[in-house]
Design a protein around this motif. Sequence first.
Motif, short mmCIF file in Angstrom:
data_model
loop_
_atom_site.label_atom_id
_atom_site.label_comp_id
_atom_site.label_asym_id
_atom_site.label_seq_id
_atom_site.Cartn_x
_atom_site.Cartn_y
_atom_site.Cartn_z
N ILE A 185 0.85 -1.18 0.00
CA ILE A 185 0.00 0.00 0.00
C ILE A 185 0.89 1.23 0.00
O ILE A 185 1.83 1.33 0.78
CB ILE A 185 -0.92 0.01 1.24
N PRO A 187 0.69 4.98 0.75
CA PRO A 187 -0.10 6.11 1.28
C PRO A 187 0.53 7.44 0.85
O PRO A 187 1.75 7.62 0.96
CB PRO A 187 -0.02 5.93 2.80
N ILE A 217 3.25 0.33 3.07
CA ILE A 217 2.78 -0.64 4.07
C ILE A 217 2.81 -2.02 3.43
O ILE A 217 2.14 -2.27 2.43
CB ILE A 217 1.36 -0.29 4.55
N LYS A 231 -5.47 -0.62 8.01
CA LYS A 231 -6.25 0.58 7.68
C LYS A 231 -5.94 1.72 8.65
O LYS A 231 -5.73 2.87 8.24
CB LYS A 231 -7.74 0.23 7.72
N GLN A 233 -3.24 2.06 10.49
CA GLN A 233 -1.85 2.48 10.29
C GLN A 233 -1.74 3.51 9.17
O GLN A 233 -1.06 4.53 9.31
CB GLN A 233 -0.97 1.27 9.98
N ALA A 234 -2.41 3.24 8.06
CA ALA A 234 -2.38 4.15 6.91
C ALA A 234 -3.02 5.48 7.26
O ALA A 234 -2.49 6.56 6.94
CB ALA A 234 -3.09 3.51 5.72
N ARG A 235 -4.16 5.44 7.93
CA ARG A 235 -4.88 6.67 8.24
C ARG A 235 -4.09 7.54 9.22
O ARG A 235 -4.00 8.76 9.05
CB ARG A 235 -6.26 6.35 8.83
#
Length: 247
Positions: A185, A187, A217, A231, A233-235
Amino acid sequence: MRLLKIAFWVLWKIWFYFLMTVVIILMSPLLVLTISSDRTYPYFFILARFWAKVVFYGMGFRYRVEWQQKPEKGKSYMLISNHTSMMDIMLMLILIKDNPFVFVGKQELAKLPIFGFFYKRTCILVDRGNSQSRMQAIKSAEDKIKLGRSICIFPEGGVSDDKSVVLDEFKDGAFRLAIEHQIEIVPMSFGGLKRYFPFEFLAGYPGTVPVVVHPFIVTKGKTLADRKEVKQQAREMMLKQLLLFKY
């Protein structure tokens, strides 16, 4: 002064739609050829990036980017960013050049004249209020990943009507797909576009957009049971940066 601002906004937004449309019309013979199959999609992607640059720079925008990690050429990724502006689309196309990707976007945009014709043939459309449409979008995205494409999803699932929201809660789709297909992912945080080019017609101004591409990620070895953690972690990564940007 207010009348001058309104005149600027009206002319500036008209210029935006003019740029979007005219470039598409001029490139339409090539665009039609390159949307004919998945094999020719990378050529369409090159044209789409040119269109995005003309619109982005033509509207008076520039950007500065901090790459905390760079994508490897030809590799599939799940690309995510905050979403507050039409310029998010242009900026994503400009930034990611060696990994042809497909947008997952709302189906309402397919109704736009000219743009909508190509949009619905090259993007994965979803009606977020329809569970069947969401499932079909996931299936279509899976097919694209199997072809070696990257996928771009704005995980907030839309633009919040509450202007005080810095970064809305994320939907599951992007993270489910990334975990199921074990792709990284990516980000990204786009700063300032809520002010520079909001969806309101009478608002905005040109400027330099700060961008941070965060460390990727890794989903290898993770399962759907880890979806919530990934989710979050990304946010948290993106929200922290947006607060530093002052949105």
